[in-house]
Write an enzyme that holds these catalytic residues in place. Structure first.
Site, PDB file in Angstrom:
ATOM      1  N   GLU A  97     -10.134   7.240   5.631  1.00 44.96           N
ATOM      2  CA  GLU A  97     -10.397   6.748   4.276  1.00 44.96           C
ATOM      3  C   GLU A  97     -10.058   5.272   4.296  1.00 44.96           C
ATOM      4  O   GLU A  97      -8.886   4.897   4.266  1.00 44.96           O
ATOM      5  CB  GLU A  97      -9.513   7.491   3.253  1.00 44.96           C
ATOM      6  CG  GLU A  97      -9.741   8.993   3.188  1.00 44.96           C
ATOM      7  CD  GLU A  97     -11.098   9.368   2.617  1.00 44.96           C
ATOM      8  OE1 GLU A  97     -11.775   8.483   2.053  1.00 44.96           O
ATOM      9  OE2 GLU A  97     -11.473  10.540   2.750  1.00 44.96           O
TER      10      GLU A  97
ATOM     11  N   CYS B 243      -8.423   1.675  -3.783  1.00 42.47           N
ATOM     12  CA  CYS B 243      -9.543   1.648  -2.838  1.00 42.47           C
ATOM     13  C   CYS B 243     -10.875   1.847  -3.553  1.00 42.47           C
ATOM     14  O   CYS B 243     -11.907   1.398  -3.080  1.00 42.47           O
ATOM     15  CB  CYS B 243      -9.354   2.732  -1.795  1.00 42.47           C
ATOM     16  SG  CYS B 243      -9.089   4.351  -2.527  1.00 42.47           S
TER      17      CYS B 243
HETATM   18  P1  NAP Z   1      -3.080  -0.793   6.580  1.00 43.25           P
HETATM   19  O1  NAP Z   1      -2.419  -2.084   6.813  1.00 43.25           O
HETATM   20  O2  NAP Z   1      -4.278  -0.460   7.393  1.00 43.25           O
HETATM   21  O3  NAP Z   1      -1.929   0.319   6.776  1.00 43.25           O
HETATM   22  C1  NAP Z   1      -2.165   1.674   6.504  1.00 43.25           C
HETATM   23  C2  NAP Z   1      -1.186   2.526   7.280  1.00 43.25           C
HETATM   24  O4  NAP Z   1      -1.426   2.381   8.675  1.00 43.25           O
HETATM   25  C3  NAP Z   1       0.280   2.179   7.062  1.00 43.25           C
HETATM   26  O5  NAP Z   1       1.018   3.377   7.000  1.00 43.25           O
HETATM   27  C4  NAP Z   1       0.633   1.384   8.317  1.00 43.25           C
HETATM   28  O6  NAP Z   1       1.997   1.478   8.639  1.00 43.25           O
HETATM   29  C5  NAP Z   1      -0.186   2.127   9.334  1.00 43.25           C
HETATM   30  N1  NAP Z   1      -0.468   1.379  10.566  1.00 43.25           N
HETATM   31  C6  NAP Z   1      -0.771   0.075  10.674  1.00 43.25           C
HETATM   32  N2  NAP Z   1      -1.011  -0.226  11.978  1.00 43.25           N
HETATM   33  C7  NAP Z   1      -0.835   0.930  12.679  1.00 43.25           C
HETATM   34  C8  NAP Z   1      -0.919   1.272  14.068  1.00 43.25           C
HETATM   35  N3  NAP Z   1      -1.260   0.376  14.992  1.00 43.25           N
HETATM   36  N4  NAP Z   1      -0.661   2.549  14.419  1.00 43.25           N
HETATM   37  C9  NAP Z   1      -0.335   3.489  13.496  1.00 43.25           C
HETATM   38  N5  NAP Z   1      -0.235   3.211  12.180  1.00 43.25           N
HETATM   39  C10 NAP Z   1      -0.493   1.951  11.774  1.00 43.25           C
HETATM   40  O7  NAP Z   1      -3.533  -0.634   5.062  1.00 43.25           O
HETATM   41  P2  NAP Z   1      -2.692  -0.938   3.748  1.00 43.25           P
HETATM   42  O8  NAP Z   1      -2.528  -2.420   3.641  1.00 43.25           O
HETATM   43  O9  NAP Z   1      -1.478  -0.068   3.679  1.00 43.25           O
HETATM   44  O10 NAP Z   1      -3.680  -0.409   2.613  1.00 43.25           O
HETATM   45  C11 NAP Z   1      -4.678  -1.207   2.015  1.00 43.25           C
HETATM   46  C12 NAP Z   1      -6.045  -0.813   2.514  1.00 43.25           C
HETATM   47  O11 NAP Z   1      -6.198   0.587   2.416  1.00 43.25           O
HETATM   48  C13 NAP Z   1      -7.153  -1.414   1.691  1.00 43.25           C
HETATM   49  O12 NAP Z   1      -8.103  -1.952   2.554  1.00 43.25           O
HETATM   50  C14 NAP Z   1      -7.717  -0.223   0.923  1.00 43.25           C
HETATM   51  O13 NAP Z   1      -9.088  -0.325   0.610  1.00 43.25           O
HETATM   52  C15 NAP Z   1      -7.450   0.909   1.828  1.00 43.25           C
HETATM   53  N6  NAP Z   1      -7.310   2.169   1.095  1.00 43.25           N
HETATM   54  C16 NAP Z   1      -8.281   3.104   1.211  1.00 43.25           C
HETATM   55  C17 NAP Z   1      -8.180   4.301   0.512  1.00 43.25           C
HETATM   56  C18 NAP Z   1      -9.237   5.363   0.598  1.00 43.25           C
HETATM   57  O14 NAP Z   1      -9.010   6.461   0.112  1.00 43.25           O
HETATM   58  N7  NAP Z   1     -10.371   5.102   1.189  1.00 43.25           N
HETATM   59  C19 NAP Z   1      -7.072   4.538  -0.292  1.00 43.25           C
HETATM   60  C20 NAP Z   1      -6.094   3.563  -0.377  1.00 43.25           C
HETATM   61  C21 NAP Z   1      -6.226   2.380   0.330  1.00 43.25           C
HETATM   62  P3  NAP Z   1       3.045   0.295   8.269  1.00 43.25           P
HETATM   63  O15 NAP Z   1       3.023   0.181   6.791  1.00 43.25           O
HETATM   64  O16 NAP Z   1       4.335   0.821   8.795  1.00 43.25           O
HETATM   65  O17 NAP Z   1       2.542  -0.935   8.949  1.00 43.25           O
END
Ligand code: NAP
Length: 516
Positions: A256, A295
């Site tokens: 997602e 999102c």
């Molecule tokens: P993110 O930076 O991609 O992080 C998401 C998750 O991934 C966090 O738990 C992060 O952990 C983890 N993560 C990051 N790098 C990783 C790696 N190399 N290995 C394993 N885990 C890793 O996203 P975000 O900033 O939290 O969220 C914002 C984004 O999410 C926006 O682009 C939004 O559109 C999207 N979003 C989509 C939906 C949907 O349902 N489609 C819903 C909500 C948000 P850490 O925090 O510990 O770094």
């Protein structure tokens, strides 16, 4: 200062190594710390598969549903405490916090209800029996059974409660144990929810574990029957999808990711009508609820060329009434972004949009927030950019600014042209359109639906009933194609499929009937 421990293999582990602070984005003060090293993550996944899978397998659908109902009730009972944590750690207003928390408990309660209807069974039957031979004796039947692995959730920062609840409801009811890793920056709410359930004895051994802090070597321990359910940015999604262990073991992955959701105003709509007012209210709600950090929030607003000035006037008028500042104040309707990193990203995104568009409202987003000292916190005000050329403005279709920012762009009013612009987002979670013209909708909806996970049709008769396009309802599928990750969650019992194996059974009709 509270240390967020991880709940692994039936015990709470504070972890080791350097501390990461979780901040209050209104005051820039730390609210908790996490030490995310020194944890046996391979052991935790094995514990889930062995103990958690067996514990859930021993329960019928109805019994799993009773536990989901108890989890929802426990969350509701602690609602005030959880709201306060969401305000402190997420910069949520009270309304934002309720949206997240009630979204989580409402989804758990919805699946608890669905479970009642499934009763004492443990296997879901898919379709009717199929005669395979010359006589009815040789028969075929599809069925769904729980996968004998663990469901690993890697969640985004914006919905620390709902992000867990929506995935957990489906996995738990399907019969699959869970290990959840929330985003570190806002993990306080997720931590307290899991602690609440664990302390209340609602979690059979190994059925739900929690990892606070970085993922570490978690993915290195995934196996062929596990599921990786990720919510976050498309950049991280690419990293996880191509992880050697995920590829090598064919781990089932659901993504997602981000989305440039479009709201399209059709030419038949007068802005003073019910439908027109709904359109403006939805855009403003999506810009300001959770400070635009949803999102599903509208990012692109496509309007007939002769309405562009009126739409900007309408947005300006409504946005000017939104009080922005310390979200713990009753008069504040929009709080800060969740982190400094978010603030930097949004400011950079506004600058990118500004280079290709004209000012509509809000300038660079710089504001003087109510009840906050100058220079403190992660505040960006609502920003409307605008362009006369939706087709020629590449950045508005490519760059997700994950905050209170939209671009209002003109199109020629044709339904096909609008759908082609929607497709420029490369796949969306939620597309909304506003029209009472059935012919226009008949051309727009199938074409926009082909590139969107959900199409929300705003019209006069539903206007007063609508929760807006940005709410992920448990009854309906959530997820979208292409850039949005091509994932699918929720959608009633459809949401269980991610955590189950569909098996084709072939044999004696009487034996199959008995098994079913
Ligand atoms: P993110 O930076 O991609 O992080 C998401 C998750 O991934 C966090 O738990 C992060 O952990 C983890 N993560 C990051 N790098 C990783 C790696 N190399 N290995 C394993 N885990 C890793 O996203 P975000 O900033 O939290 O969220 C914002 C984004 O999410 C926006 O682009 C939004 O559109 C999207 N979003 C989509 C939906 C949907 O349902 N489609 C819903 C909500 C948000 P850490 O925090 O510990 O770094």
């Amino acid at each position: 200062m509270e240390i967020l421990a991880s709940y692994l293999a039936g015990a709470w582990h504070p972890g080791t190594g350097p501390a990461t602070s979780l901040m209050n984005p209104t005051t820039d003060e730390p609210v908790a710390t996490v030490h995310g090293h020194g944890l046996d993550l391979g052991g935790a996944l094995a514990f889930a598969r062995d103990r958690g899978g067996a514990a859930l397998g021993a329960l019928t659908f109805a019994e799993r549903g009773e536990r989901l109902a108890a989890m929802a009730k426990a969350m509701h009972g602690a609602r005030e405490e959880l709201i306060a944590l969401a305000v402190a750690n997420g910069g949520n207003t009270r309304g934002d916090a309720k949206f997240d928390l009630d979204g989580a408990s409402g989804t758990l309660a919805h699946y608890a209800e669905l479970a009642k209807g499934l009763g004492d069974r443990r296997v879901l039957i898919d379709g009717d029996a199929i005669q395979l031979g010359r006589t009815a004796r040789l028969s075929g039947q599809h069925a769904w059974v729980p996968r004998p692995g663990v469901a690993v959730f890697v969640n985004a920062f914006n919905f620390p409660a709902w992000g867990l609840g929506e995935k957990l409801a489906c996995a738990f009811l399907a019969g699959m144990p869970v290990l959840c890793k929330p985003a570190t920056a806002t993990a306080l709410v997720t931590y307290r929810v899991v602690k609440l359930w664990a302390d209340a004895g609602l979690l059979p051994e190994g059925t739900l574990q929690l990892l606070c802090g970085p993922a570490g070597d978690l993915l290195d321990h995934l196996g062929p029957f596990d599921v990786l359910a990720f919510t976050g940015s498309s950049g991280t999604a690419r990293t996880l999808r191509s992880h050697p262990r995920v590829v090598g073991e064919s781990v089932r992955v659901n993504i997602e990711a981000d989305s440039l959701n479009a709201a399209v105003l059709a030419p038949d709509v007068d802005l003073g009508s019910e439908t027109g007012r709904l359109f403006l209210a939805d855009v403003v709600r999506d810009m300001t609820q959770k400070t635009g950090q949803k999102c599903t929030a509208i990012r692109r607003v496509l309007v007939p060329a002769d309405r562009r000035a009126d739409v900007i006037d309408g947005l300006r008028e409504r946005l000017a009434t939104i009080a922005i500042g310390d979200p713990s104040r009753d008069d504040v309707r929009m709080g800060p972004l969740a982190t400094k990193a978010q603030q930097r990203d949004i400011e950079a995104g506004i600058a990118r949009l500004a280079a290709a568009t004209d000012e509509g409202y809000g300038g660079t987003g710089a504001i003087a927030p109510l009840g906050v000292a100058p220079g403190v916190g992660c505040f960006v005000g609502p920003v409307v950019r605008t362009t006369a050329d939706a087709a020629g403005c590449a950045v508005m279709h490519d760059h997700e600014v994950f905050g209170p920012v939209v671009t209002v762009a003109a199109y020629d009013g044709d339904a096909g042209a609008a759908a082609r612009l929607v497709a420029r987002g490369h796949g969306s979670l939620a597309t909304s359109c506003y029209s009472d013209d059935k012919d226009w909708l008949a051309r727009f909806v199938p074409a926009a639906g082909a590139v969107s996970g959900r199409v929300y049709i705003g019209s006069e008769k539903m206007a007063s009933l609508s929760p807006g396009p940005g709410t992920a309802l448990p009854q309906l599928q959530h997820g979208g194609p292409g850039r949005a990750g091509d994932g699918a969650e929720l959608g009633g019992l459809r949401g269980l499929a991610l955590y189950q194996q569909r098996v084709a059974l072939q044999g004696d009709a009487t034996i199959l009937k008995g098994l079913a």
